[in-house]
Design a protein around this motif. Structure first.
Motif, PDB file in Angstrom:
ATOM      1  N   TYR A   1       0.813  -1.220   0.000  1.00 55.91           N
ATOM      2  CA  TYR A   1       0.000   0.000   0.000  1.00 55.91           C
ATOM      3  C   TYR A   1       0.848   1.272   0.000  1.00 55.91           C
ATOM      4  CZ  TYR A   1      -2.687  -3.806   2.006  1.00 55.91           C
ATOM      5  OH  TYR A   1      -3.255  -5.029   2.241  1.00 55.91           O
ATOM      6  N   ASP A   2       2.158   1.100   0.185  1.00 54.03           N
ATOM      7  CA  ASP A   2       3.012   2.283   0.270  1.00 54.03           C
ATOM      8  C   ASP A   2       4.343   2.032  -0.439  1.00 54.03           C
ATOM      9  OD1 ASP A   2       4.188   0.540   2.109  1.00 54.03           O
ATOM     10  OD2 ASP A   2       4.933   2.172   3.322  1.00 54.03           O
ATOM     11  N   TYR A   3       5.092   3.120  -0.655  1.00 53.24           N
ATOM     12  CA  TYR A   3       6.331   3.080  -1.424  1.00 53.24           C
ATOM     13  C   TYR A   3       7.389   2.178  -0.770  1.00 53.24           C
ATOM     14  CZ  TYR A   3      10.730   4.593  -3.430  1.00 53.24           C
ATOM     15  OH  TYR A   3      11.955   4.603  -4.021  1.00 53.24           O
TER      16      TYR A   3
ATOM     17  N   THR B   1     -13.824  -3.273   4.394  1.00 55.01           N
ATOM     18  CA  THR B   1     -13.207  -2.577   3.254  1.00 55.01           C
ATOM     19  C   THR B   1     -14.151  -1.524   2.669  1.00 55.01           C
ATOM     20  OG1 THR B   1     -14.027  -4.309   1.766  1.00 55.01           O
ATOM     21  CG2 THR B   1     -11.783  -4.561   2.595  1.00 55.01           C
ATOM     22  N   ILE B   2     -15.329  -1.406   3.236  1.00 53.05           N
ATOM     23  CA  ILE B   2     -16.352  -0.548   2.626  1.00 53.05           C
ATOM     24  C   ILE B   2     -16.016   0.957   2.639  1.00 53.05           C
ATOM     25  CG2 ILE B   2     -18.777   0.199   2.900  1.00 53.05           C
ATOM     26  CD1 ILE B   2     -19.372  -2.819   3.430  1.00 53.05           C
ATOM     27  N   PRO B   3     -15.445   1.499   3.715  1.00 53.47           N
ATOM     28  CA  PRO B   3     -15.285   2.963   3.723  1.00 53.47           C
ATOM     29  C   PRO B   3     -14.242   3.532   2.767  1.00 53.47           C
ATOM     30  CG  PRO B   3     -15.140   2.057   5.953  1.00 53.47           C
ATOM     31  CD  PRO B   3     -15.090   0.899   5.011  1.00 53.47           C
ATOM     32  N   ILE B   4     -13.268   2.752   2.322  1.00 56.76           N
ATOM     33  CA  ILE B   4     -12.166   3.367   1.562  1.00 56.76           C
ATOM     34  C   ILE B   4     -12.685   3.953   0.247  1.00 56.76           C
ATOM     35  CG2 ILE B   4     -11.293   1.328   0.304  1.00 56.76           C
ATOM     36  CD1 ILE B   4      -8.438   2.400   1.303  1.00 56.76           C
ATOM     37  N   THR B   5     -12.132   5.111  -0.140  1.00 55.19           N
ATOM     38  CA  THR B   5     -12.652   5.834  -1.313  1.00 55.19           C
ATOM     39  C   THR B   5     -11.752   5.629  -2.524  1.00 55.19           C
ATOM     40  OG1 THR B   5     -11.374   7.821  -0.852  1.00 55.19           O
ATOM     41  CG2 THR B   5     -13.531   7.659   0.214  1.00 55.19           C
ATOM     42  N   LEU B   6     -12.266   6.034  -3.680  1.00 62.00           N
ATOM     43  CA  LEU B   6     -11.485   5.950  -4.920  1.00 62.00           C
ATOM     44  C   LEU B   6     -10.237   6.831  -4.813  1.00 62.00           C
ATOM     45  CD1 LEU B   6     -11.247   4.831  -7.782  1.00 62.00           C
ATOM     46  CD2 LEU B   6     -12.677   6.716  -8.577  1.00 62.00           C
ATOM     47  N   ASP B   7     -10.387   8.036  -4.290  1.00 65.87           N
ATOM     48  CA  ASP B   7      -9.222   8.929  -4.156  1.00 65.87           C
ATOM     49  C   ASP B   7      -8.163   8.301  -3.253  1.00 65.87           C
ATOM     50  OD1 ASP B   7     -10.199  10.884  -5.808  1.00 65.87           O
ATOM     51  OD2 ASP B   7     -11.038  12.104  -4.202  1.00 65.87           O
ATOM     52  N   GLN B   8      -8.610   7.660  -2.167  1.00 69.88           N
ATOM     53  CA  GLN B   8      -7.637   7.030  -1.254  1.00 69.88           C
ATOM     54  C   GLN B   8      -6.941   5.859  -1.929  1.00 69.88           C
ATOM     55  OE1 GLN B   8     -10.415   6.408   1.956  1.00 69.88           O
ATOM     56  NE2 GLN B   8      -9.772   8.266   3.029  1.00 69.88           N
TER      57      GLN B   8
ATOM     58  N   TYR C   1      -4.373   7.148  -4.284  1.00 77.59           N
ATOM     59  CA  TYR C   1      -3.170   7.576  -3.542  1.00 77.59           C
ATOM     60  C   TYR C   1      -2.280   6.358  -3.219  1.00 77.59           C
ATOM     61  CZ  TYR C   1      -0.295   8.944   0.408  1.00 77.59           C
ATOM     62  OH  TYR C   1       0.772   9.126   1.249  1.00 77.59           O
ATOM     63  N   HIS C   2      -2.885   5.275  -2.712  1.00 72.51           N
ATOM     64  CA  HIS C   2      -2.082   4.076  -2.391  1.00 72.51           C
ATOM     65  C   HIS C   2      -1.437   3.519  -3.663  1.00 72.51           C
ATOM     66  CE1 HIS C   2      -2.965   3.775   1.833  1.00 72.51           C
ATOM     67  NE2 HIS C   2      -4.273   3.832   1.617  1.00 72.51           N
TER      68      HIS C   2
ATOM     69  N   GLY D   1      -3.749   6.739 -10.905  1.00 70.24           N
ATOM     70  CA  GLY D   1      -3.101   5.800  -9.970  1.00 70.24           C
ATOM     71  C   GLY D   1      -1.880   5.135 -10.579  1.00 70.24           C
ATOM     72  N   GLY D   2      -1.856   5.032 -11.914  1.00 66.10           N
ATOM     73  CA  GLY D   2      -0.734   4.356 -12.567  1.00 66.10           C
ATOM     74  C   GLY D   2      -0.840   2.845 -12.506  1.00 66.10           C
ATOM     75  N   ALA D   3      -2.048   2.343 -12.192  1.00 67.90           N
ATOM     76  CA  ALA D   3      -2.248   0.883 -12.092  1.00 67.90           C
ATOM     77  C   ALA D   3      -1.968   0.212 -13.432  1.00 67.90           C
ATOM     78  CB  ALA D   3      -3.697   0.606 -11.679  1.00 67.90           C
TER      79      ALA D   3
END
Ligand code: KIV
Length: 279
Positions: free
Chosen positions: A39-41, A71-78, A81-82, A122-124
């Protein structure tokens, strides 16, 4: 074995990346696929150095990064970011990012717009979507836009309030039959792989044997073409979370709390910093 992506970078190292066709070939060659979340660098950089095949930026970030119980609350923007943090660290692995709850269910145009944001911002390298028949139209539309999709069947945590518990799915014949049908639909709709979560091992074998695309199991036994775990679980960051399917390869909870306690001790006793650690 790896397919070389036609990128324009001069770096030989940078061009040897895992692609969805590599994963397909691994299934044909009977070579198991290793998948881990990040989830992080900083963690993604270490994991990529191990030559992990796929890094999944899971919406389990909602649990292990944000401390939510689902897992429901996490947003698209968040999630974007990850994804950005992880992608910045990657030279080898295929990076797949979960589409969070509410960004793809029900409306295919909204789903396509969400998926495009995940790829552009996101660069996915691809996305993961939970569900079977009910998301087939959406999957067709997104794959037609050139976006690789990993499916997810069995225990789909975004539907936890419908299931009512995190127990093993598809133990009954009706649900098992629907799961096999859904897997075939996902393959036909263009998914490049399917995560099978918490289902009986023999059902996962049946699904795996019925598909050309690889299956990636979590709590789905040894017959899947690959395995995925949540990084924090594999590293033993939370000793009290120990479901049957989990193997903890480290006990980082002890390592971290002991290191931090020693630091506190040194600060309190004025043992840190010493003269060599001072300017
Ligand atoms: O969000 C996640 O980490 C996942 C895996 C557990 C498959 O979906």
């Amino acid at each position: 074995m790896s397919t070389v992506l036609g990128d324009r970078s001069n770096s030989e190292k940078k061009s040897k990346k895992v692609t969805t066709s590599v994963l397909q070939q691994m299934k044909v060659n009977n070579e198991k696929i290793a998948v881990l979340t990040a989830y992080d660098y900083s963690f993604a950089r270490l994991i990529d150095q191990t030559k992990m095949d796929v890094i999944l930026v899971g919406d389990s970030a909602s649990n292990v990064m944000a401390g939510h119980s689902t897992t429901i609350p996490i947003t698209l923007d968040q999630m974007i970011y990850h994804a950005q943090c992880v992608v910045r660290a990657i030279e080898h692995a295929l990076v797949i990012v979960d589409m969070p709850f509410g960004t793809y269910q029900g409306n295919s145009s909204i789903a396509l717009a969400s998926a495009i944001r995940m790829m552009k911002e996101g660069g996915a390298h691809g996305i993961k979507i939970e569900g079977g028949e009910e998301v087939i139209n959406t999957i067709k539309i997104i794959t037609q836009a050139g976006i690789p999709i990993m499916g997810h069947l069995g225990l789909t945590p975004q539907s936890i309030y419908q299931f009512g518990s995190f127990s093993v799915r598809a133990k009954e014949q009706d649900e098992a039959k629907k799961l096999i049908e859904d897997a075939i639909l996902l393959e036909k709709a263009g998914c490049f792989a399917i995560v099978l979560e918490k289902i009986p091992a023999m059902l996962a074998k049946q699904v795996t044997d019925s598909l050309r695309i690889p299956t990636i199991g979590i709590g789905a036994g040894k017959y899947c073409n690959g395995q995925v775990l949540v990084m924090h679980d594999l590293l033993g960051m939370n000793a009290s979370f120990k479901p049957k399917f989990l193997r903890q390869y480290a006990h980082l909870d002890e390592v971290i709390t002991s290191a931090v306690s020693r630091y506190i001790d040194d600060v309190k006793k004025n043992n840190f910093p010493n003269d060599l650690e001072s300017y």
